[in-house]
Design an enzyme around this catalytic site. Structure first.
Site, short mmCIF file in Angstrom:
data_model
loop_
_atom_site.label_atom_id
_atom_site.label_comp_id
_atom_site.label_asym_id
_atom_site.label_seq_id
_atom_site.Cartn_x
_atom_site.Cartn_y
_atom_site.Cartn_z
CE1 TYR A 1 19.21 -60.28 -23.30
CE2 TYR A 1 19.94 -58.58 -24.80
CZ TYR A 1 20.20 -59.72 -24.08
OH TYR A 1 21.42 -60.32 -24.16
CD GLU B 1 12.18 -56.72 -31.27
OE1 GLU B 1 11.87 -55.63 -30.77
OE2 GLU B 1 11.36 -57.61 -31.55
CB SER C 1 0.88 -52.12 -32.88
OG SER C 1 0.51 -53.13 -31.99
CB SER C 2 5.51 -52.18 -30.30
OG SER C 2 5.47 -53.41 -30.92
CG HIS D 1 10.78 -67.78 -41.09
ND1 HIS D 1 9.83 -68.58 -40.48
CD2 HIS D 1 11.90 -67.91 -40.35
CE1 HIS D 1 10.39 -69.17 -39.42
NE2 HIS D 1 11.64 -68.78 -39.32
NE ARG E 1 21.34 -65.52 -41.10
CZ ARG E 1 20.99 -64.50 -40.29
NH1 ARG E 1 21.91 -63.80 -39.67
NH2 ARG E 1 19.73 -64.21 -40.08
CG HIS F 1 27.00 -58.37 -29.90
ND1 HIS F 1 26.61 -58.52 -28.61
CD2 HIS F 1 25.88 -58.50 -30.64
CE1 HIS F 1 25.32 -58.72 -28.56
NE2 HIS F 1 24.85 -58.73 -29.78
CG HIS F 2 24.04 -57.97 -33.77
ND1 HIS F 2 23.33 -59.14 -33.82
CD2 HIS F 2 23.74 -57.40 -32.58
CE1 HIS F 2 22.61 -59.27 -32.72
NE2 HIS F 2 22.84 -58.23 -31.95
CB SER G 1 9.90 -65.68 -13.05
OG SER G 1 11.13 -65.51 -13.69
CG ASP H 1 -9.81 -53.23 -19.03
OD1 ASP H 1 -8.76 -53.29 -19.69
OD2 ASP H 1 -10.90 -53.64 -19.45
CG HIS I 1 21.62 -56.95 -28.52
ND1 HIS I 1 21.94 -58.14 -29.13
CD2 HIS I 1 21.61 -57.21 -27.20
CE1 HIS I 1 22.13 -59.06 -28.23
NE2 HIS I 1 21.94 -58.53 -27.04
CD1 TRP J 1 16.24 -61.29 -39.30
CD2 TRP J 1 15.18 -59.68 -38.18
NE1 TRP J 1 16.91 -61.07 -38.13
CE2 TRP J 1 16.28 -60.09 -37.42
CE3 TRP J 1 14.36 -58.67 -37.67
CZ2 TRP J 1 16.59 -59.53 -36.17
CZ3 TRP J 1 14.67 -58.11 -36.43
CH2 TRP J 1 15.77 -58.55 -35.71
CB THR K 1 21.79 -64.18 -18.66
OG1 THR K 1 21.77 -62.92 -19.33
CG2 THR K 1 20.79 -65.10 -19.32
CE LYS L 1 15.82 -62.17 -15.66
NZ LYS L 1 14.83 -62.32 -14.73
#
Lengths: 176, 530
Positions: free
Chosen positions: B261, B259, B173-174, B81, B454, B306-307, B272, B110, B257, B146, B332, B335
């Site tokens: 963002y 990722e 791909s990315s 998931h 979890r 921090h993880h 925006s 293009d 991390h 994950w 943040t 924004k």
């Protein structure tokens, strides 16, 4: 310079960044080792220094000894399974390894502790894990571990399990 | 969507599709709009697959005890998931928006590398197939989460190897997509489109593409090390061989991390565009938005640990990462402030895209706040790996990124297809999604605070009530997304013709310089900008 050339050039530069970052991921491995060494964290196989040798005779701690090998043709065991020490008291235990392969083998031992946080109170002054060990075919070796349990060990800890795991050092068939 | 583009085709006598029709048109297409469409449909398909897994997870958690799936399979479901929603649904959705919008927003004909663009997309179905196949392997799909933490990954069955190769393909791909996007933005802007005149969506994607370029290769490295640990005798992560599993966490979160963002910044970009359009005012503080986005991107590289507060890192390290993380709240906050200030004294109207943008604003900010709570070391040590964390990142990913994607779809669908979606149904979709989303995830905060961990299929009886509410919300949320599919299909097939400018406040190039629907080829000669 026309657009196509400009695009190609930028593409190449960006591809170099991507490749560089792939390398950076691998460079983090030695970098991590260096940082840990510099900060003194994760220093499992380094000699500890002990300053306070005051023996706390008011309590005893049971040290349980364990040994494992990983993909290594060695018989590896402590000569005693457990012993009692006072915090601050110098103690020595012996381990024995037997190389059962008909070729020289080099191995490195890593300690781990239970409970995990007890590791920082288990000060090793001498240990076979400080260096790699190379054994000739069939050789038997006895090796000491000299240690002091730091008297600052929290009072509710009365047993520390010390477990060593030997793994083979790849590409070092004992020629050193 | 194809029906609409074919319809344009009939009116337009260029040779659009290299002579191919049918399925070959989509396999061989190099048109940025086609590829954008492919990305978006692929993303929706993956959203469905990941969503079915989520519903299965919530069905199991509806009651304490084991009902439908065994614990092993439960772990496989949570793992897949996560991977599918992040790499298969959210990221491709925003790459789809990038493909459609970036060339039109900067006045380019293009993308810079059209064939590479085709390849970037067509790697994805193969990656998705590998992920799906891993379920059929002996031992099933990896049940490692994950985050794919070592040393568990070293012990998994063959499914793990499939997942590793899938991650390689997704990463490739990315990276190719990012190279394409950066080159397009830097080299192909219309004359007069200076960097600081670009719409904010383009800016956020430029920064996101650099982030991807910097971190996807690191993830590829991490899974490659896992692969060699598994099969080639290395011991990067295996403690019994001199490696260190904590090292994996450092490498993974160095990717992980930023990722976050990668997912959030394009969402900020969509919001925006939407908020100014429905406030009929230009975006407040454009330059500060650009700087805030850059600041977030740069800070995202120095907060990864921090993880990892509970891995035994030194207190000084914990403090550094705590303060650095809290620092991210500043850009943040800039924004969020700017979005609110854009609406201030604006002439607001509340069509579906605006509703989703407002939903985003409220709930993403809530997710940000719980992130701040989790950034605090003493609190995090308590909440690590509880449902509080699950609630936090779902507010960021679902209420944040997914809501922005919905806002973007409703906003641009009339422009792309030339047809209006059903406004009433759109609003119903919004309210259903909003209510069910909060039903699922808000109560998970309580579960986490009460200590429910979890990634478990069973739980103590005391957690039952909140879990039931959460599961019911999940079933409703799933059904509500079928309505979304219906709205989109109905719009494409039989939507009322869209007016030339459906949103009067929208002012980027695709609205002001291109007809509705946009022609298959746009800006073959660059637009004239003043």
């Amino acid at each position: 310079m026309n657009l196509e050339q400009a695009n190609r050039r930028l593409c190449m530069r960006l591809a170099v960044i991507a490749l560089g970052m792939f390398g950076f991921g691998f460079a983090l491995v030695p970098f991590y080792g260096q940082i840990c060494a510099a900060l003194g964290v994760n220093s499992l196989t380094q000699r500890d220094s002990v300053s306070n040798t005051q023996i706390d005779a008011s309590r005893t701690v049971t040290i349980e000894l364990d040994s494992n090998t990983r993909d290594l043709p060695w018989r590896f065991r402590p000569l005693v399974n457990h012993l009692q020490v006072h915090p601050g008291e110098l103690a020595t235990v012996e381990y024995e390894i037997v190389n059962q392969r008909a070729a020289p083998v080099t191995g490195q031992a890593v300690p781990s502790y239970g409970p995990q946080f007890a590791g920082e109170y288990f000060k090793k002054l001498e240990c076979f894990c400080f260096t790699q060990q190379t054994l000739a075919p069939g050789e038997t070796r006895r090796m000491p571990v000299t240690f002091v349990v730091d008297p600052k060990l929290p009072r509710d800890v009365n047993t520390i399990t010390v477990s060593y795991t030997f793994f083979e050092v790849a590409g070092r068939g004992g020629k050193s | 969507m194809s029906a609409v583009i074919d319809h344009d085709h009939a009116h337009d006598h260029h040779d659009h599709h290299g002579g191919y029709g049918g399925i070959m048109r989509w396999i061989t297409t190099t048109n940025h709009k086609d590829i954008g469409t492919l990305y978006l449909w692929f993303s929706f398909l993956m959203f469905g697959v990941g969503g079915i897994m989520a519903v299965a997870i919530r069905a199991e958690l509806y009651s304490p005890g084991l009902q439908f799936v065994d614990p092993d399979f439960f772990n496989q479901l949570t793992t897949m998931h996560g991977l599918i929603m992040i790499f298969g649904a959210i990221m491709p959705a925003f790459v789809g928006f990038a493909n459609w919008q970036i060339p039109m927003m900067i006045g380019a004909p293009d993308m810079a590398f059209a064939r590479l663009n085709n390849w970037s997309f067509w790697l994805l179905p193969f990656a998705a197939t590998l992920l799906a196949l891993s379920f059929l392997m002996p031992g099933g799909a990896p049940g490692v989460g994950w985050t794919m933490y070592a040393p568990l990954t070293v012990q998994m069955g063959m499914g793990m190897d499939f997942t590793i190769f899938a991650v390689h393909l997704l990463g490739m791909s990315s990276i190719l997509g990012s190279i394409n996007i950066i080159t397009t933005i830097l080299n192909m802007r219309a004359p007069g489109m200076t960097l600081l005149r670009m719409p904010l969506f383009v800016w956020t994607w430029l920064i996101t593409a650099y982030l991807l370029l910097a971190v996807m290769p690191v993830l590829a490295g991490a899974v490659t090390m896992t692969l060699t640990d598994r099969h080639f005798g290395t011991t990067f992560f295996n403690a019994a061989g001199g490696g260190d599993p904590v090292l994996y966490q450092h490498i993974f979160w160095f990717f992980g991390h930023p990722e976050v963002y990668v997912v959030a910044l394009p969402a900020f970009g969509v919001i925006s565009q939407v908020i100014p359009a429905f406030s009929r005012k230009p975006l407040f503080g454009y330059a500060s938005m650009v700087y805030a986005t850059s600041a977030i991107a740069i800070l995202s590289f120095i907060v990864w640990a921090h993880h990892m507060y509970t891995t035994g890192i030194p207190v000084t390290g914990q403090l550094f990462f705590m303060y650095a993380t809290i620092l991210i709240a500043v850009p943040t906050g800039v924004k969020v402030f700017n979005w609110v200030a854009t609406m201030w004294k604006g002439s607001l109207s509340f069509e579906t895209p605006m509703l989703f943008a407002l939903g985003f604003l409220f709930m993403f900010t809530l997710g940000g706040f719980t992130g701040l709570v989790l950034a605090l070391v003493p609190v995090d040590i308590q909440l690590q790996d509880t449902y509080y964390v699950v609630a936090h990142f779902h507010y960021v990913m679902v209420a944040g990124a997914l809501f922005a994607a919905f806002a973007g779809i409703y906003f641009w669908l009339p422009k792309w297809t030339g047809k209006m979606y059903d406004e009433t149904l759109g609003k119903i979709h919004f309210w259903l999604t909003l209510v069910f989303l909060n039903m699922i995830f808000f109560v998970q905060h309580f579960l986490g605070l009460a200590g429910m961990p979890r990634r478990i299929p069973d739980y103590p009886l005391m957690f039952e009530t909140w879990n039931k509410i959460s599961s019911l919300g999940a079933f409703g949320m799933g059904l509500a997304q079928l309505l979304f599919l219906y709205i989109v299909v109905k719009c494409i097939r039989s939507g009322a013709p869209a007016p030339q400018k459906p949103w009067e406040g929208a002012d980027s190039l695709e609205w002001t310089h291109l007809p509705t629907p946009v022609p298959y080829h746009s800006f073959e000669t660059p637009p004239v900008l003043h």
